[in-house]
Design a protein around this motif. Structure first.
Motif, mmCIF file in Angstrom:
data_model
loop_
_atom_site.group_PDB
_atom_site.id
_atom_site.type_symbol
_atom_site.label_atom_id
_atom_site.label_comp_id
_atom_site.label_asym_id
_atom_site.label_seq_id
_atom_site.Cartn_x
_atom_site.Cartn_y
_atom_site.Cartn_z
ATOM 1 N N VAL A 229 4.991 -4.528 8.740
ATOM 2 C CA VAL A 229 5.264 -5.688 7.784
ATOM 3 C C VAL A 229 4.626 -5.485 6.601
ATOM 4 C CG1 VAL A 229 5.227 -8.019 7.569
ATOM 5 C CG2 VAL A 229 5.982 -6.930 9.733
ATOM 6 N N ASN A 230 3.403 -5.204 6.736
ATOM 7 C CA ASN A 230 2.531 -5.384 5.379
ATOM 8 C C ASN A 230 3.130 -4.035 4.355
ATOM 9 O OD1 ASN A 230 1.075 -7.664 5.400
ATOM 10 N ND2 ASN A 230 -0.164 -6.574 7.143
ATOM 11 N N SER A 231 3.088 -2.934 4.974
ATOM 12 C CA SER A 231 3.543 -1.751 4.151
ATOM 13 C C SER A 231 4.991 -2.010 3.663
ATOM 14 C CB SER A 231 3.825 -0.567 5.099
ATOM 15 O OG SER A 231 2.471 -0.125 5.729
ATOM 16 N N LEU A 232 6.032 -2.713 4.675
ATOM 17 C CA LEU A 232 7.027 -3.011 3.789
ATOM 18 C C LEU A 232 7.138 -3.918 2.614
ATOM 19 C CD1 LEU A 232 10.282 -2.732 4.095
ATOM 20 C CD2 LEU A 232 10.183 -4.757 5.934
ATOM 21 N N PHE A 233 6.396 -5.024 2.822
ATOM 22 C CA PHE A 233 6.189 -5.909 1.548
ATOM 23 C C PHE A 233 5.571 -5.408 0.568
ATOM 24 C CE2 PHE A 233 5.878 -9.692 5.011
ATOM 25 C CZ PHE A 233 7.313 -9.906 4.792
ATOM 26 N N GLY A 234 4.391 -4.453 0.785
ATOM 27 C CA GLY A 234 3.965 -3.768 -0.272
ATOM 28 C C GLY A 234 4.757 -2.758 -0.908
ATOM 29 N N LEU B 257 -0.510 -4.468 -3.888
ATOM 30 C CA LEU B 257 -1.730 -3.575 -3.386
ATOM 31 C C LEU B 257 -2.442 -4.224 -2.445
ATOM 32 C CD1 LEU B 257 -2.996 -2.504 -6.939
ATOM 33 C CD2 LEU B 257 -1.862 -1.128 -5.011
ATOM 34 N N PHE B 258 -2.334 -5.460 -2.293
ATOM 35 C CA PHE B 258 -3.099 -6.266 -1.152
ATOM 36 C C PHE B 258 -2.461 -6.219 0.108
ATOM 37 C CE2 PHE B 258 -3.705 -10.297 1.263
ATOM 38 C CZ PHE B 258 -4.957 -10.266 1.537
ATOM 39 N N PHE B 259 -1.099 -6.228 0.330
ATOM 40 C CA PHE B 259 -0.250 -5.882 1.345
ATOM 41 C C PHE B 259 -0.576 -4.548 1.939
ATOM 42 C CE2 PHE B 259 3.087 -9.419 0.222
ATOM 43 C CZ PHE B 259 2.571 -10.288 1.346
ATOM 44 N N ILE B 260 -0.584 -3.395 1.034
ATOM 45 C CA ILE B 260 -0.879 -2.144 1.330
ATOM 46 C C ILE B 260 -2.442 -2.076 2.079
ATOM 47 C CG2 ILE B 260 -1.503 0.315 0.751
ATOM 48 C CD1 ILE B 260 1.531 -0.522 0.836
ATOM 49 N N PHE B 261 -3.237 -2.834 1.483
ATOM 50 C CA PHE B 261 -4.729 -2.904 2.058
ATOM 51 C C PHE B 261 -4.594 -3.449 3.601
ATOM 52 C CE2 PHE B 261 -7.990 -5.978 2.672
ATOM 53 C CZ PHE B 261 -9.171 -5.351 2.710
ATOM 54 N N LEU B 262 -3.909 -4.408 3.635
ATOM 55 C CA LEU B 262 -3.858 -5.268 5.116
ATOM 56 C C LEU B 262 -3.118 -4.256 5.984
ATOM 57 C CD1 LEU B 262 -2.415 -9.005 4.309
ATOM 58 C CD2 LEU B 262 -4.803 -8.082 4.813
ATOM 59 N N ALA B 263 -2.403 -3.208 5.718
ATOM 60 C CA ALA B 263 -1.568 -2.245 6.444
ATOM 61 C C ALA B 263 -2.700 -1.349 6.845
ATOM 62 C CB ALA B 263 -0.348 -1.488 5.697
ATOM 63 N N VAL B 264 -3.395 -0.875 5.981
ATOM 64 C CA VAL B 264 -4.651 0.178 6.156
ATOM 65 C C VAL B 264 -5.502 -0.574 7.209
ATOM 66 C CG1 VAL B 264 -6.391 1.560 5.193
ATOM 67 C CG2 VAL B 264 -4.275 1.452 4.256
ATOM 68 N N VAL B 265 -6.114 -1.824 6.925
ATOM 69 C CA VAL B 265 -6.943 -2.314 7.646
ATOM 70 C C VAL B 265 -6.608 -2.705 8.944
ATOM 71 C CG1 VAL B 265 -8.238 -4.435 8.074
ATOM 72 C CG2 VAL B 265 -8.182 -3.558 5.695
ATOM 73 N N ASN B 266 -5.228 -2.898 9.326
ATOM 74 C CA ASN B 266 -4.717 -3.105 10.625
ATOM 75 C C ASN B 266 -4.810 -1.711 11.296
ATOM 76 O OD1 ASN B 266 -3.114 -4.818 12.704
ATOM 77 N ND2 ASN B 266 -1.707 -3.028 12.396
#
Length: 197
Positions: free
Chosen positions: A100-105, A143-152
């Motif tokens: 989801v976060n990667s998609l949004f990012g 960039l924040f959404f990509i960050f959340l994807a990496v953290v997950n």
């Protein structure tokens, strides 16, 4: 929609997921059908899907439209939740926030690449910014959404399932709130309302 009700509809499914994972064995004892799904995470996944469907339905009944972020997230919940239950593998539900976060990012950053600040289309009714403000805000959120994807990915691959669930419920929301509040100076600087006063 009332802001408290909106928050309840968006956070409710997550709270159900957290409770069901924490109390999975208790739920399985009282509701044997749930026990047949497997361990606590599988029970939590099924109830998360049900709670998401209820929240989206309630949102539609109240305002006759579905916000894009909860809708996309809900679709991914249903797809990855179904894969989790059907294949009896925790990996799919754990990867759902990454997807989801990667998609949004990717959508936000891809839009910028083609000269479109897509965040403006979603939030223009909430506040009005000049073009540079929307561009900067879209870049930051992408960039924040990509960050959340990496953290997950780091959390679910490095820690226990319970730690991942706790982080998903109690870690992501505070991080997102802090990030959102940190964008207020940019929003105030580029606000068209401020320029019009």
């Amino acid at each position: 929609m009332n802001p408290l009700l909106k928050m309840a509809l968006e956070l409710g499914p997550l709270m159900v997921f957290f409770f069901a994972n924490a109390r999975g064995e208790w739920l399985a004892e009282r509701f044997p059908a749930l026990g047949e799904l497997g361990g606590p995470l599988f029970i939590a996944t099924a109830l998360f899907m049900a709670a998401t469907a209820i929240a989206l339905s309630a949102s539609w009944l109240l305002v006759r439209k579905l916000p894009i972020l909860p809708l996309v997230s809900g679709i991914v919940v249903f797809i990855f939740g179904a894969l989790t239950l059907y294949l009896h593998s925790e990996i799919f539900i754990k990867m759902k926030p990454t997807i989801v976060n990667s998609l949004f990012g990717a959508v936000l950053l891809g839009g910028l690449f083609f000269g479109k600040s897509l965040l403006g289309y979603v939030f223009d009714s909430a506040f009005r910014l000049d073009a540079e403000g929307w561009r900067k805000l879209t870049l930051r959120w992408g960039l924040f959404f990509i960050f959340l994807a990496v953290v997950n990915e780091v959390v679910w691959r490095s820690f226990s399932t319970d730690a991942w669930v706790a982080f998903k419920v109690w870690g992501i929301m505070p991080i997102t709130l802090v990030f959102t509040m940190s964008q207020m100076p940019l929003i105030m600087r580029h606000s068209l309302e401020k320029e019009g006063q």
